[in-house]
Design an enzyme around this catalytic site. Structure first.
Site, PDB file in Angstrom:
ATOM      1  CB  SER A  89      -0.846  -0.008   1.276  1.00 63.06           C
ATOM      2  OG  SER A  89      -1.479   1.241   1.468  1.00 63.06           O
TER       3      SER A  89
ATOM      4  CE1 TYR B  63      -4.148  -2.256   5.157  1.00 63.63           C
ATOM      5  CE2 TYR B  63      -3.051  -0.192   4.644  1.00 63.63           C
ATOM      6  CZ  TYR B  63      -3.740  -1.317   4.226  1.00 63.63           C
ATOM      7  OH  TYR B  63      -4.009  -1.513   2.888  1.00 63.63           O
TER       8      TYR B  63
HETATM    9  N1  LIG Z   1      -8.568  -0.355  -1.458  1.00 65.76           N
HETATM   10  C1  LIG Z   1      -7.547   0.422  -1.227  1.00 65.76           C
HETATM   11  O1  LIG Z   1      -7.694   1.667  -1.225  1.00 65.76           O
HETATM   12  C2  LIG Z   1      -6.180  -0.175  -1.009  1.00 65.76           C
HETATM   13  C3  LIG Z   1      -5.076   0.688  -1.021  1.00 65.76           C
HETATM   14  C4  LIG Z   1      -3.805   0.159  -0.823  1.00 65.76           C
HETATM   15  C5  LIG Z   1      -3.640  -1.199  -0.634  1.00 65.76           C
HETATM   16  N2  LIG Z   1      -4.715  -2.018  -0.606  1.00 65.76           N
HETATM   17  C6  LIG Z   1      -4.461  -3.449  -0.429  1.00 65.76           C
HETATM   18  O2  LIG Z   1      -4.967  -4.136  -1.547  1.00 65.76           O
HETATM   19  C7  LIG Z   1      -5.215  -5.504  -1.202  1.00 65.76           C
HETATM   20  C8  LIG Z   1      -6.589  -5.903  -1.717  1.00 65.76           C
HETATM   21  O3  LIG Z   1      -7.565  -5.185  -1.001  1.00 65.76           O
HETATM   22  P1  LIG Z   1      -8.834  -4.506  -1.699  1.00 65.76           P
HETATM   23  O4  LIG Z   1      -8.788  -3.070  -1.388  1.00 65.76           O
HETATM   24  O5  LIG Z   1      -8.954  -4.955  -3.095  1.00 65.76           O
HETATM   25  O6  LIG Z   1     -10.004  -5.080  -0.764  1.00 65.76           O
HETATM   26  P2  LIG Z   1     -11.132  -6.181  -1.023  1.00 65.76           P
HETATM   27  O7  LIG Z   1     -11.770  -6.382   0.300  1.00 65.76           O
HETATM   28  O8  LIG Z   1     -11.993  -5.788  -2.158  1.00 65.76           O
HETATM   29  O9  LIG Z   1     -10.291  -7.460  -1.402  1.00 65.76           O
HETATM   30  C9  LIG Z   1      -9.542  -8.153  -0.421  1.00 65.76           C
HETATM   31  C10 LIG Z   1      -9.515  -9.616  -0.754  1.00 65.76           C
HETATM   32  O10 LIG Z   1      -8.729 -10.315   0.208  1.00 65.76           O
HETATM   33  C11 LIG Z   1      -9.481 -11.450   0.658  1.00 65.76           C
HETATM   34  N3  LIG Z   1      -9.082 -11.843   2.006  1.00 65.76           N
HETATM   35  C12 LIG Z   1      -9.240 -11.169   3.182  1.00 65.76           C
HETATM   36  N4  LIG Z   1      -8.756 -11.917   4.198  1.00 65.76           N
HETATM   37  C13 LIG Z   1      -8.286 -13.067   3.654  1.00 65.76           C
HETATM   38  C14 LIG Z   1      -7.655 -14.225   4.168  1.00 65.76           C
HETATM   39  N5  LIG Z   1      -7.418 -14.368   5.478  1.00 65.76           N
HETATM   40  N6  LIG Z   1      -7.296 -15.203   3.310  1.00 65.76           N
HETATM   41  C15 LIG Z   1      -7.533 -15.086   1.988  1.00 65.76           C
HETATM   42  N7  LIG Z   1      -8.128 -14.031   1.437  1.00 65.76           N
HETATM   43  C16 LIG Z   1      -8.496 -13.029   2.263  1.00 65.76           C
HETATM   44  C17 LIG Z   1     -10.930 -10.997   0.600  1.00 65.76           C
HETATM   45  O11 LIG Z   1     -11.801 -12.109   0.591  1.00 65.76           O
HETATM   46  C18 LIG Z   1     -10.904 -10.249  -0.724  1.00 65.76           C
HETATM   47  O12 LIG Z   1     -10.990 -11.148  -1.784  1.00 65.76           O
HETATM   48  C19 LIG Z   1      -5.073  -5.578   0.314  1.00 65.76           C
HETATM   49  O13 LIG Z   1      -3.817  -6.135   0.627  1.00 65.76           O
HETATM   50  C20 LIG Z   1      -5.140  -4.118   0.751  1.00 65.76           C
HETATM   51  O14 LIG Z   1      -4.474  -3.898   1.956  1.00 65.76           O
HETATM   52  C21 LIG Z   1      -5.985  -1.539  -0.800  1.00 65.76           C
END
Ligand SMILES: NC(=O)c1ccc[n+]([C@@H]2O[C@H](COP(=O)([O-])OP(=O)(O)OC[C@H]3O[C@@H](n4cnc5c(N)ncnc54)[C@H](O)[C@@H]3O)[C@@H](O)[C@H]2O)c1
Length: 293
Positions: free
Chosen positions: A142, A154
């Site tokens: 992130s 986080y």
């Molecule tokens: N959305 C944002 O603004 C943002 C910004 C920076 C980084 N991220 C990172 O991006 C990645 C994806 O997140 P997102 O924003 O797409 O959210 P999201 O909730 O849409 O997707 C997250 C995915 O991870 C899965 N997941 C959660 N816990 C799990 C576990 N224990 N085992 C297996 N799968 C699991 C969920 O089922 C989902 O499919 C994460 O690592 C998040 O920290 C997100």
């Protein structure tokens, strides 16, 4: 890795948000795509959508479950001849301040967001190296892994992912497996509706409800997916998504440099520090950026 068609990608958290954006892009590029997550209904829907584009499979796997990782890797070896691209993307949001967080919540955030990434690497990397084929590992951190913004648990996990991947890039420099770290800003996903943390529900939104309207400015996951595809094809280590982060990053790096002791230093100590600490990957990234100018 230029030639992706017919190769196999495994994406954790590939049924939703950024992971799904990456899955769509890699599927479009002709890869077999295997996604995992923890919500059966979401996995089924994502697989259905991806299957319209190419070969896609969805499995339930919790990234904290090392045995399940090994079992899946064995099966993917049999059914697909192994994994060529690994995307460690699954994660949960948790932005409560450290003073409010419990030890259980620390374990939860770190186990999923950091140890989950290592579980993927430790399971698949030896197999990828043994295959002798070109491979690529992308891990989602992130921008919160490069900027210590509030949300200490986080940030600790995401800084951990960046450090893990920078060191891994150095360790794998002479191997056919390349690595990238993805550091997105705010992306329109389901992260605010993800699995709940243990204990009392705590605020998940940056700035709480009084913050800026994030939904207006958030990037689309598909755009992030395009950047990941580019990074795999062009072997780029840092995958930054937002030009808007330049100023914020410069402030952090300047603040660190402004805190370095200003004496001349000891040349012998300098040689030792350089020998132990220098990561040639930084020099390679700078040289590649220079040649693109
Ligand atoms: N959305 C944002 O603004 C943002 C910004 C920076 C980084 N991220 C990172 O991006 C990645 C994806 O997140 P997102 O924003 O797409 O959210 P999201 O909730 O849409 O997707 C997250 C995915 O991870 C899965 N997941 C959660 N816990 C799990 C576990 N224990 N085992 C297996 N799968 C699991 C969920 O089922 C989902 O499919 C994460 O690592 C998040 O920290 C997100």
């Amino acid at each position: 890795m230029q030639d992706l068609a017919g190769k196999t990608a495994f994406i954790t958290g590939g049924d939703s948000g950024i992971g799904f954006g990456v899955a769509q892009t890699l599927c479009q590029a002709g890869m077999n795509v295997v996604i995992c997550g923890v919500v059966a209904e979401s996995l089924t829907g994502a697989q259905r959508e991806l299957s319209r584009v190419g070969r896609a499979e969805a499995v339930t796997l919790d990234v904290r479950d090392r045995e399940a990782f090994t079992d899946l890797a064995d099966r993917l070896d049999r059914d697909y001849g192994g994994v060529d691209v690994l995307v460690n993307n699954a994660g949960v949001g948790f932005l409560a301040p450290a003073v409010e967080a419990s030890f259980e919540q620390w374990d939860w955030v770190l186990d999923i967001n950091l140890t989950g990434v290592f579980n993927g690497i430790r399971t698949f990397l030896p197999r990828m190296l043994a295959s002798g084929r070109p491979g690529h590992i992308v891990s989602t951190a992130s921008i919160g892994g490069l900027l210590g913004t509030p949300g200490a648990l986080y940030a600790a996990a995401k800084f951990g992912v960046v450090g893990l991947m920078e060191a891994l890039a150095a360790e794998l420099r002479d191997s056919p497996v390349k690595v990238s770290v993805l550091t997105p800003g705010i992306v329109r996903t389901n992260i605010h509706n993800g699995p709940p943390p243990p204990g009392d529900a705590l605020p998940h939104l940056p700035g709480g409800t009084a913050g800026p309207d994030l939904s207006l400015a958030a990037m689309q996951p598909r755009e992030v997916g395009e950047r990941v595809l580019e990074a795999i094809q062009e072997d780029r280590f840092y995958v930054l998504t937002h030009a808007e982060h330049r100023e914020l990053l410069a402030r952090r790096f300047d603040a660190i440099l402004a805190s370095v002791p200003t004496d001349e230093g000891d040349p012998r100590r300098a040689a030792v520090e350089r020998a132990v600490l220098a990561n040639p990957v930084y020099d390679e990234i700078l040289a590649a950026a220079e040649s693109r100018r």
